[in-house]
Design a protein around this motif. Structure first.
Motif, PDB file in Angstrom:
ATOM      1  N   ASN A 163      -0.724  -2.049  -7.342  1.00  0.00           N
ATOM      2  CA  ASN A 163       0.162  -1.986  -8.497  1.00  0.00           C
ATOM      3  C   ASN A 163       0.383  -3.428  -8.918  1.00  0.00           C
ATOM      4  O   ASN A 163       0.590  -4.296  -8.069  1.00  0.00           O
ATOM      5  CB  ASN A 163       1.506  -1.337  -8.152  1.00  0.00           C
ATOM      6  N   ARG A 211       2.756  -5.152 -10.217  1.00  0.00           N
ATOM      7  CA  ARG A 211       4.186  -5.297 -10.500  1.00  0.00           C
ATOM      8  C   ARG A 211       4.926  -5.093  -9.181  1.00  0.00           C
ATOM      9  O   ARG A 211       4.312  -4.786  -8.175  1.00  0.00           O
ATOM     10  CB  ARG A 211       4.605  -4.209 -11.493  1.00  0.00           C
ATOM     11  N   GLY A 225       9.332   9.425  -7.354  1.00  0.00           N
ATOM     12  CA  GLY A 225       9.217   7.989  -7.603  1.00  0.00           C
ATOM     13  C   GLY A 225       9.614   7.161  -6.389  1.00  0.00           C
ATOM     14  O   GLY A 225       9.461   5.948  -6.391  1.00  0.00           O
ATOM     15  N   GLY A 263       7.406  -2.947  -6.717  1.00  0.00           N
ATOM     16  CA  GLY A 263       7.567  -1.507  -6.518  1.00  0.00           C
ATOM     17  C   GLY A 263       9.027  -1.081  -6.593  1.00  0.00           C
ATOM     18  O   GLY A 263       9.927  -1.875  -6.391  1.00  0.00           O
ATOM     19  N   ASP A 264       9.225   0.164  -6.869  1.00  0.00           N
ATOM     20  CA  ASP A 264      10.544   0.778  -6.847  1.00  0.00           C
ATOM     21  C   ASP A 264      10.420   1.994  -5.941  1.00  0.00           C
ATOM     22  O   ASP A 264       9.592   2.865  -6.226  1.00  0.00           O
ATOM     23  CB  ASP A 264      10.922   1.191  -8.280  1.00  0.00           C
ATOM     24  N   PRO A 265      11.114   2.088  -4.839  1.00  0.00           N
ATOM     25  CA  PRO A 265      12.296   1.340  -4.363  1.00  0.00           C
ATOM     26  C   PRO A 265      12.032   0.185  -3.385  1.00  0.00           C
ATOM     27  O   PRO A 265      12.970  -0.235  -2.715  1.00  0.00           O
ATOM     28  CB  PRO A 265      13.093   2.441  -3.662  1.00  0.00           C
ATOM     29  N   GLU A 266      10.807  -0.365  -3.334  1.00  0.00           N
ATOM     30  CA  GLU A 266      10.573  -1.474  -2.386  1.00  0.00           C
ATOM     31  C   GLU A 266      11.355  -2.735  -2.784  1.00  0.00           C
ATOM     32  O   GLU A 266      11.863  -3.466  -1.920  1.00  0.00           O
ATOM     33  CB  GLU A 266       9.082  -1.820  -2.322  1.00  0.00           C
ATOM     34  N   ARG A 308      15.205  -0.948  -9.612  1.00  0.00           N
ATOM     35  CA  ARG A 308      14.394  -2.155  -9.383  1.00  0.00           C
ATOM     36  C   ARG A 308      14.840  -3.287 -10.304  1.00  0.00           C
ATOM     37  O   ARG A 308      15.053  -4.421  -9.862  1.00  0.00           O
ATOM     38  CB  ARG A 308      12.920  -1.819  -9.638  1.00  0.00           C
ATOM     39  N   PHE A 356       1.168  -5.560  -5.791  1.00  0.00           N
ATOM     40  CA  PHE A 356       1.702  -4.648  -4.783  1.00  0.00           C
ATOM     41  C   PHE A 356       0.494  -3.960  -4.158  1.00  0.00           C
ATOM     42  O   PHE A 356      -0.279  -3.309  -4.855  1.00  0.00           O
ATOM     43  CB  PHE A 356       2.611  -3.682  -5.525  1.00  0.00           C
TER      44      PHE A 356
END
Ligand code: AMP
Ligand code: GLY
Length: 415
Positions: A285, A287, A226, A289-292, A11, A269
């Protein structure tokens, strides 16, 4: 501009990559970054362990903008500290970050402002929690209230499983203090979507929708991770669904933010579930996102750093964010064994054969080699005019990786 990014994942690699497109950028520092970010132009990895180290670094290097990738420092109040010292930082302050940091708080917030969400109760007493589950129908969802790296959610098929979940979270404290309080909620069935957005607390502007593939195995089997891959836009996010999201979730969220006096510039998020009964909010969230992020940012035509600085300068309402037509798809390659035990230090070969973009995460440099150093190792990302086109490009690339070293799902974007 000098920019500081906090984080070490794909990210943050993607964020740095986008920010470098802005001609005003002189240097980017990433703490701690990874082997991928160390190879970007104008970019340097730095190790800043404590919040005070980050603050002093930002002062000494004349950092114009700090962007925090992950949640822990936000909940610890890094934004409050930077603001006290008149430094620009993008993210929620401590009070606002509780919308992610405490599920008990965020569920209360959702209830108070009529935001559509699963029915729930929260408990800080283990006996009361067990009493409650005796009268519930199943499946039932038991969640640690605090931060648990996305792993604090247990879906229980019967009372015995729910009892075990409560014992693990509240009794054995498998997620530490995150389990001091739990949320027990109704199970929702449907399609998930991730809506990243940007806000200045006066307006929330949603980004293009995304879909995360959270499970380790093909066809959504095995334990949660994750995130093993993502696509943008999310094919389930039709105009009708989007209208429901805006009406039942985004608008009342903004009202809640205003009424509670939460004030910040940052990302929100929305993790949503699209069901037959409408669109429900699973979580916030505070912040990206990971992997968005790895798929949403490449879809953005608007300059990302300008969007952030304009937002901080109070101009978000004047900006029209524009998006490419098409799809971006990301497949995550992980160490074999992840999310359980895995080996580190294995050499990653054939990256030169990959035509798609590669964002790195758990990768270290060792002599002249790149070696694995974490669970999720790489994100391989490409754009296509259709989902199938993007999918073909990414899989044609990722197929070059050594299957004895890296694992990846074969069904990302197979909707
Ligand atoms: P959360 O951290 O609350 O987003 O939960 C993590 C994941 O657990 C979600 O992305 C869903 O896949 C699942 N989940 C959470 N809450 C529910 C629910 N009420 N019903 C069904 N699945 C859920
Ligand atoms: N993809 C979910 C998260 O970043 O928490």
């Amino acid at each position: 501009m000098n920019v500081l990014i906090i984080g070490s994942g794909a990210r943050e690699h993607a964020i740095a990559f986008e920010i470098l497109k802005n001609q005003k950028v002189e240097s980017i520092y990433i703490s701690p970054g990874n082997a991928g970010t160390s190879m970007l132009e104008k970019t340097e990895n730095v190790i800043l362990n404590e919040m005070d180290d980050i603050l002093n670094f930002a002062k000494n290097k004349n950092i114009d903008m700090t962007i925090v990738g992950n949640e822990a420092l936000l909940v610890d109040g890094i934004v409050d500290l930077f603001k006290k010292h008149n430094l620009n930082i993008f993210g929620p302050d401590k009070a606002s970050s509780m919308l992610e940091g405490s599920k008990a708080y965020s569920k209360l917030f959702m209830k108070k402002y009529g935001i559509k969400t699963a029915a729930y109760e929260s408990f800080d007493n283990i006996d009361k929690a067990k009493e409650y589950i005796a009268s519930q129908s199943y499946p039932l969802v038991v969640k640690a209230s605090g931060l648990a790296l996305g792993k604090g959610v247990i879906i229980c098929q019967n009372e015995r499983e729910a009892t075990t979940a409560i014992d693990e979270i509240m009794g054995q404290k498998v997620f530490g203090d995150a389990g001091n309080e739990i949320v027990i909620e109704e199970f929702l069935e449907g399609f998930e979507a991730s809506i990243l957005s940007i806000t200045d607390s006066n307006i929330i502007v949603p980004f293009i929708s995304a879909k995360d593939h959270k499970k380790i195995g093909d066809n959504d089997t095995g334990p949660n991770t994750g995130g093993m891959g993502s696509i943008a836009p999310n094919p389930h996010m039709t105009d009708d669904i989007n209208n429901l999201f805006i009406h039942d979730i985004l608008k009342p969220t903004l009202m809640g933010i205003k009424k509670e006096g939460l004030e910040f510039c940052g990302f929100i998020f929305f993790g949503i579930m699209i069901t037959k009964k409408g669109v429900y909010l699973l979580e916030y969230n505070m912040r990206l996102g990971d992997p968005e992020t790895q798929v949403v940012l490449p879809m953005m035509e608007t300059d990302f750093l300008s969007l952030i600085t304009d937002t901080i300068n109070g101009n978000l309402a004047k900006i029209e964010i524009t998006w490419k037509k098409g799809y971006v798809l990301c497949v995550v390659a992980s160490s074999i064994g992840y999310p359980d035990k895995y080996e580190k230090g294995l050499i990653i070969n054939n990256l030169d054969k990959i035509e798609a973009r590669v964002y790195m995460a758990g990768v270290d440099k060792k002599n002249d080699d790149l070696v694995t150093s974490g669970g999720r190792v790489l994100s391989v990302v490409d754009f296509g005019t259709s989902l199938a086109d993007a999918r073909k490009k990414v899989y044609d690339s990722i197929n070059h990786l050594d299957k004895n070293v890296l694992y990846y799902r074969k069904d990302i974007g197979d909707i």
